[in-house]
Each structure stands twice: as structure tokens, then as C-alpha cells.
Design an enzyme around this catalytic site. Structure first.
Site, mmCIF file in Angstrom:
data_model
loop_
_atom_site.group_PDB
_atom_site.id
_atom_site.type_symbol
_atom_site.label_atom_id
_atom_site.label_comp_id
_atom_site.label_asym_id
_atom_site.label_seq_id
_atom_site.Cartn_x
_atom_site.Cartn_y
_atom_site.Cartn_z
ATOM 1 N N ARG A 240 40.261 41.455 34.254
ATOM 2 C CA ARG A 240 40.087 42.044 35.577
ATOM 3 C C ARG A 240 39.454 43.404 35.396
ATOM 4 O O ARG A 240 39.699 44.083 34.384
ATOM 5 C CB ARG A 240 41.446 42.261 36.267
ATOM 6 C CG ARG A 240 42.047 41.055 36.957
ATOM 7 C CD ARG A 240 41.275 40.670 38.231
ATOM 8 N NE ARG A 240 41.861 39.532 38.908
ATOM 9 C CZ ARG A 240 41.588 38.256 38.662
ATOM 10 N NH1 ARG A 240 40.718 37.922 37.721
ATOM 11 N NH2 ARG A 240 42.168 37.285 39.352
ATOM 12 N N GLU A 269 34.613 45.749 41.849
ATOM 13 C CA GLU A 269 33.632 44.689 42.085
ATOM 14 C C GLU A 269 33.688 44.235 43.555
ATOM 15 O O GLU A 269 34.762 44.323 44.172
ATOM 16 C CB GLU A 269 33.877 43.511 41.123
ATOM 17 C CG GLU A 269 35.187 42.776 41.323
ATOM 18 C CD GLU A 269 35.407 41.686 40.272
ATOM 19 O OE1 GLU A 269 35.316 41.979 39.061
ATOM 20 O OE2 GLU A 269 35.691 40.552 40.687
ATOM 21 N N HIS A 287 31.795 37.663 37.848
ATOM 22 C CA HIS A 287 33.152 37.087 37.931
ATOM 23 C C HIS A 287 33.094 35.559 38.077
ATOM 24 O O HIS A 287 33.590 34.992 39.064
ATOM 25 C CB HIS A 287 33.942 37.723 39.085
ATOM 26 C CG HIS A 287 35.428 37.571 38.921
ATOM 27 N ND1 HIS A 287 36.340 38.477 39.407
ATOM 28 C CD2 HIS A 287 36.172 36.609 38.331
ATOM 29 C CE1 HIS A 287 37.582 38.089 39.128
ATOM 30 N NE2 HIS A 287 37.496 36.946 38.464
HETATM 31 C C1 DGY Z 1 41.312 33.933 38.183
HETATM 32 O O1 DGY Z 1 41.644 32.771 38.457
HETATM 33 O O2 DGY Z 1 42.098 34.867 38.130
HETATM 34 C C2 DGY Z 1 39.877 34.163 37.956
HETATM 35 O O3 DGY Z 1 39.582 35.473 37.671
HETATM 36 C C3 DGY Z 1 39.088 33.664 39.152
HETATM 37 O O4 DGY Z 1 37.937 33.138 38.650
#
Ligand code: DGY
Length: 337
Positions: A240, A269, A287
Site C-alpha cells: 500500500r 494514489e 495498482h
Molecule cells: C488488495 O486486494 O488489497 C489489492 O491491493 C487490490 O488490488
């Protein structure tokens, strides 16, 4: 008995919407851009459930303003956008979507690490710009992946799947840092050695970050940590935004503190730090680590199954498969039942 109403906060596979309609009444927001918090609150009035993605923020303010809400179900595994404790306090079931995306996300993390180490997007840009007019012994020479040391920061399901690819597929030495140690037999199968974070940073050739984002992991990797890494090392972040201090990373990449970075996630983002955009030695993707069609379908399907079950409908009524706060059900009985 009247059927509960749910709100789908983003455009999603039509068959998922239809599947939900078999059990509950459905309202949708069909846009790709997330609603603002006031828009989401307005849309949720009278709704018992909401289907969300990575960006809708479910916090105390929203929960207090949406008293009919009984279930919040995200199609992501990461749930840093959901205040689970506040959900529990409001008697709202919260669910995420683990497991179904593990292998796809690991594939992408590995691919991003390889693209970063072998300078694939940087060299493609050069070719497309018409600048390729000779072969050079050092042209886009990068670092090797096979036989190198892979560092995994956050050794959960996805971290282990990346370690498996590195160890089994590319003969990499695997080092990891995690709050808890893996069981010895799992470490042995992955050829993985636990290290303190500073030791990991000093030792690895390619660091892949998979640790969840929380207050405890905010800027876990900043200037001081980057300074410990080898100048030839790469860093890949598929966790993240916020786990890495993007401004510090951009400086480290510009100064040659580390060789290159591959980033699928960003602080703030979809805005990307302008200093990162200006650098040649960073691979940037929007992402998409879990974005294969079958996996995105499975993630959405799991969120829908959680939503229906949390609202006391469907074959698993009262038993959402991947609930984050089971104490809500234990306390109140199955919602909607
Ligand atoms: C998640 O599932 O947390 C991913 O980052 C989404 O693609």
C-alpha cells in the site's frame, strides 16, 4: 419479509450485480471514480449492506451517519480503508477478500521486481522514442534476479507465494522480515531466513514489500532505511502507499542510494509524487497487482458472497466466509436472520 437493500459503490462485473439481485435489492454507482464521502453517505441511506473496493473510506463518521448499515464488504484483501473497530462498535459486519488473489498478486509482484531489475520499461521507452541506434555492452545492463537474494517484507500469504517463486523458480536466496517467524518447516520449504529489518535491508538484492498498511507500518521504509540498502539493490512495493515514504524514495533513486524501484501503490494514489514521475529508474503501474480477469472476478464474487451471507441470505446465511470481526455475529446472532 422485505429484502435488504445493498449499495455497490463502484462499477463491477454485471454478473456479480445480477447474482446479488437474486438475494437482495441492489442500488449501484456505475462510475469508475469513487464517490466522495458525503455522496457515499447519501447513497447508503436505507441500505443494509455496501460492496466496496480499496478506496471507499468506512469510518466512524460514515457509520454514525448510516444507521441502517449492517455489512461492509470489500473486494480487496487490504482493508486499511475500513475502521474495523468502529464497524464492530456499530454492530456492522466487515469482510475482506483474502486468498483468491494470492497467486495472481505474487505473479505481478515478481514480474514488477524483474521489470525493475532488468530495466524493461525504461529500455522500452528508449526504443519507442526512436533512440536505439546501436548495441552497447552496457546498454540497460541491470541486476540479475536468478541466484540473487530476495528480501520479503511482510511474509503473509502473498509474501510466501513470492518467496516460493524466487526460491523454487529462480534459485534465489530468500530472507524475510515479519512480526512473527514462519514455522521451521515452512521456512525450510521456502529456503527463507528471518532477519531484523535493518539486516534485511543491508543484505538483499531485491526487496519486495507486501506488508499491510497501518499506523505501525506508516513510512516503515524512509530515508534512514533506504540508506542501509546496497546501491545495486531494487525495491518493489505492491503493499500500500504509505508503507514507503515516496518523497524519500524519489530522493534515494535520484542520488543512487538504491538502483531502481518498482511501484504499484502510492501515497495519495491515484496521484503520484511528481519526483517519481520524473525519474528513469522507476517502474510505475496503477495498482493492478491483482488485476487478472479471473482473479478480479473471484474477488468480486467473494465480496458478494460475504455481503449476502452477512445479511442473512443465500446458502451461507449468517456465515460470511471471510469476516474480519466475527464478534459482531457472536454478539448479535446473524444479521438479517
Ligand atoms: C488488495 O486486494 O488489497 C489489492 O491491493 C487490490 O488490488
Amino acid at each position: 419479509m422485505s429484502r435488504p437493500t445493498v449499495f455497490i459503490a463502484r462499477r463491477v462485473f454485471p454478473e456479480i450485480v445480477e447474482g446479488l439481485r437474486a438475494h437482495v435489492d441492489v442500488r449501484t454507482h456505475d462510475g469508475d471514480a469513487p464517490l466522495s464521502q458525503p455522496e457515499l453517505i447519501a447513497a447508503l441511506q436505507g441500505c443494509a449492506g455496501v460492496f466496496i473496493t480499496t478506496s471507499e473510506k468506512i469510518d466512524e463518521t460514515l457509520l454514525a451517519a448510516c444507521p441502517a448499515l449492517k455489512a461492509v464488504c470489500t473486494m480487496a484483501v487490504g482493508y486499511n480503508n475500513i475502521d474495523v473497530a468502529a464497524c464492530t462498535a456499530h454492530g456492522v459486519v466487515a469482510t475482506n477478500a483474502p486468498d483468491v488473489l494470492t497467486e495472481t498478486t505474487a505473479d505481478f509482484g515478481f514480474a514488477l521486481m524483474m521489470a525493475t531489475a532488468r530495466r524493461i520499461t525504461e529500455s522500452e521507452r528508449y526504443l519507442r522514442e526512436g533512440r536505439w541506434n546501436h548495441w552497447g555492452y552496457d546498454m540497460f545492463a541491470g541486476g540479475d534476479v536468478h541466484g540473487a537474494t530476495l528480501g520479503v517484507l511482510g511474509m503473509g500469504r502473498i509474501g510466501q507465494a513470492i518467496a516460493k517463486r524466487g526460491h523454487g523458480g529462480f534459485g534465489m536466496k530468500v530472507a524475510y522480515h515479519n512480526r512473527s517467524h514462519l514455522a521451521p518447516e515452512v521456512e525450510a520449504a521456502l529456503g527463507a531466513t528471518w532477519m531484523s529489518l535493518p539486516d534485511l535491508l543491508r543484505s538483499v538484492d531485491h526487496l519486495v514489500i507486501v506488508t499491510p498498511y497501518s499506523a505501525a507500518t506508516h513510512h516503515l521504509i524512509g530515508a534512514d532505511q533506504l540508506a542501509l540498502m546496497k546501491p545495486s539493490a531494487t525495491l518493489t512495493n505492491i503493499a500500500r502507499g504509505g508503507v514507503v515514504d515516496d518523497a524519500a524514495l524519489a530522493q534515494a533513486l535520484a542520488k543512487g542510494t538504491i538502483a531502481a524501484a518498482g511501484l504499484d501503490v502510492f501515497e495519495g494514489e491515484p496521484t503520484v509524487h511528481p519526483a517519481l514521475l520524473a525519474l528513469r529508474n522507476v517502474v510505475l503501474t496503477p495498482h493492478i497487482a491483482s488485476a487478472s480477469v479471473p482473479t478480479r472476478r473471484a474477488m468480486a464474487g467473494l465480496a458478494a458472497a460475504n455481503l449476502v451471507a452477512a445479511l442473512g441470505a443465500g446458502p451461507r446465511a449468517g456465515k460470511p466466509p471471510t469476516i474480519l470481526n466475527p464478534e459482531v455475529l457472536a454478539r448479535a446472532g446473524a444479521p438479517g436472520a
